[in-house]
Scaffold this active site. Structure first.
Site, PDB file in Angstrom:
ATOM      1  N   ASN A 101      32.905  32.488  93.901  1.00  0.00           N
ATOM      2  CA  ASN A 101      32.606  32.236  95.308  1.00  0.00           C
ATOM      3  C   ASN A 101      33.872  32.576  96.090  1.00  0.00           C
ATOM      4  O   ASN A 101      34.783  31.764  96.187  1.00  0.00           O
ATOM      5  CB  ASN A 101      32.197  30.780  95.559  1.00  0.00           C
ATOM      6  CG  ASN A 101      31.840  30.541  97.018  1.00  0.00           C
ATOM      7  OD1 ASN A 101      32.045  31.411  97.877  1.00  0.00           O
ATOM      8  ND2 ASN A 101      31.318  29.358  97.321  1.00  0.00           N
ATOM      9  N   HIS A 116      32.880  38.617 102.699  1.00  0.00           N
ATOM     10  CA  HIS A 116      32.282  39.449 103.731  1.00  0.00           C
ATOM     11  C   HIS A 116      33.092  40.699 104.077  1.00  0.00           C
ATOM     12  O   HIS A 116      32.603  41.566 104.778  1.00  0.00           O
ATOM     13  CB  HIS A 116      32.042  38.603 104.988  1.00  0.00           C
ATOM     14  CG  HIS A 116      31.380  37.284 104.673  1.00  0.00           C
ATOM     15  ND1 HIS A 116      30.153  37.210 104.061  1.00  0.00           N
ATOM     16  CD2 HIS A 116      31.803  35.993 104.834  1.00  0.00           C
ATOM     17  CE1 HIS A 116      29.834  35.929 103.880  1.00  0.00           C
ATOM     18  NE2 HIS A 116      30.816  35.174 104.333  1.00  0.00           N
ATOM     19  N   ASP A 165      37.042  45.659  94.481  1.00  0.00           N
ATOM     20  CA  ASP A 165      37.622  46.534  93.453  1.00  0.00           C
ATOM     21  C   ASP A 165      37.975  45.739  92.198  1.00  0.00           C
ATOM     22  O   ASP A 165      37.785  46.228  91.075  1.00  0.00           O
ATOM     23  CB  ASP A 165      38.875  47.236  93.994  1.00  0.00           C
ATOM     24  CG  ASP A 165      38.541  48.379  94.946  1.00  0.00           C
ATOM     25  OD1 ASP A 165      37.362  48.771  95.028  1.00  0.00           O
ATOM     26  OD2 ASP A 165      39.475  48.875  95.615  1.00  0.00           O
ATOM     27  N   HIS A 174      27.095  31.095  96.531  1.00  0.00           N
ATOM     28  CA  HIS A 174      27.475  30.545  97.836  1.00  0.00           C
ATOM     29  C   HIS A 174      26.728  29.235  98.035  1.00  0.00           C
ATOM     30  O   HIS A 174      25.506  29.179  97.808  1.00  0.00           O
ATOM     31  CB  HIS A 174      27.152  31.518  98.968  1.00  0.00           C
ATOM     32  CG  HIS A 174      27.935  32.784  98.834  1.00  0.00           C
ATOM     33  ND1 HIS A 174      29.266  32.861  99.156  1.00  0.00           N
ATOM     34  CD2 HIS A 174      27.582  33.996  98.352  1.00  0.00           C
ATOM     35  CE1 HIS A 174      29.695  34.081  98.878  1.00  0.00           C
ATOM     36  NE2 HIS A 174      28.704  34.791  98.391  1.00  0.00           N
ATOM     37  N   LEU A 175      27.461  28.229  98.443  1.00  0.00           N
ATOM     38  CA  LEU A 175      26.854  26.919  98.679  1.00  0.00           C
ATOM     39  C   LEU A 175      25.802  27.012  99.770  1.00  0.00           C
ATOM     40  O   LEU A 175      24.712  26.440  99.669  1.00  0.00           O
ATOM     41  CB  LEU A 175      27.942  25.920  99.089  1.00  0.00           C
ATOM     42  CG  LEU A 175      28.961  25.593  97.987  1.00  0.00           C
ATOM     43  CD1 LEU A 175      30.319  25.259  98.587  1.00  0.00           C
ATOM     44  CD2 LEU A 175      28.461  24.450  97.140  1.00  0.00           C
ATOM     45  N   SER A 176      26.144  27.728 100.844  1.00  0.00           N
ATOM     46  CA  SER A 176      25.210  27.890 101.960  1.00  0.00           C
ATOM     47  C   SER A 176      24.418  29.181 101.777  1.00  0.00           C
ATOM     48  O   SER A 176      24.808  30.043 100.982  1.00  0.00           O
ATOM     49  CB  SER A 176      25.993  27.945 103.281  1.00  0.00           C
ATOM     50  OG  SER A 176      26.853  29.076 103.293  1.00  0.00           O
ATOM     51  N   ARG A 178      28.138  37.014 108.256  1.00  0.00           N
ATOM     52  CA  ARG A 178      28.168  36.398 106.922  1.00  0.00           C
ATOM     53  C   ARG A 178      27.096  36.987 105.994  1.00  0.00           C
ATOM     54  O   ARG A 178      27.068  36.698 104.809  1.00  0.00           O
ATOM     55  CB  ARG A 178      27.906  34.896 107.012  1.00  0.00           C
ATOM     56  CG  ARG A 178      29.060  34.103 107.541  1.00  0.00           C
ATOM     57  CD  ARG A 178      28.759  32.619 107.360  1.00  0.00           C
ATOM     58  NE  ARG A 178      29.464  31.843 108.342  1.00  0.00           N
ATOM     59  CZ  ARG A 178      30.697  31.341 108.168  1.00  0.00           C
ATOM     60  NH1 ARG A 178      31.336  31.506 107.033  1.00  0.00           N
ATOM     61  NH2 ARG A 178      31.281  30.644 109.126  1.00  0.00           N
TER      62      ARG A 178
END
Ligand code: DQA
Length: 142
Positions: free
Chosen positions: A73, A79, A86, A99-101, A110
């Site tokens: 994460n 983003h 790379d 991703h938590l959200s 995002r």
């Protein structure tokens, strides 16, 4: 199976960030859960968190030497960091992006992830539970 869980920028502040988006756990509590979930799944978990992009990249490089799977994460670096992309491209074991959200339902900027097409699997918007699912997915992919 050995799994690296590498968390990026601002994830150390988890307990202080909006619980509606990120869940109510502190980063220390998340790590404790990760180790417990690892034990339950019979996989060995090592957790890392940094606010420094170069350190994140170094841990991605290190993981190539020892990990059988990687959970990432990168926080906001997700983003825009082509340097992280790379580094992730070099990892030849499965990488799960967590991703938590649900970044697809948030601000326009995002919604894009620079690693979305190179991650073997993605888990979005499930809060801390997403990390458990990532470990389980990697354990099942052996
Ligand atoms: C995040 C989503 C990112 O957009 C944000 O910058 C984070 C956390 C998540 O886990 O939902 O720091 O990666």
């Amino acid at each position: 199976m050995r799994i690296a869980v590498i968390n990026g920028v601002n994830l150390n502040a988890l307990g202080d960030r909006d619980p509606a988006l990120y869940g109510g756990l502190s980063y220390a509590e998340l790590e404790t859960r990760l180790y417990q979930w690892g034990m339950a799944l019979d996989v060995s978990v090592r957790c890392f968190q940094t606010n420094h992009e170069g350190q994140f990249i170094d841990w991605c490089h290190d993981a190539r030497r020892w990990a059988d799977g990687v959970v990432l994460n990168p926080g906001a670096w997700t983003h825009y960091s082509y340097a992280i992309r790379d580094a992730v491209e070099l990892i030849d074991v499965p990488v799960v992006e967590v991703h938590l959200s649900n970044i697809l339902e948030r601000e326009e900027w995002r919604r894009r992830s620079v690693i979305e097409d190179i991650a073997a699997h993605r888990i979005l918007g499930k809060g801390p539970e997403g990390y458990r699912e990532a470990l389980a997915w990697l354990a099942g992919s052996q």
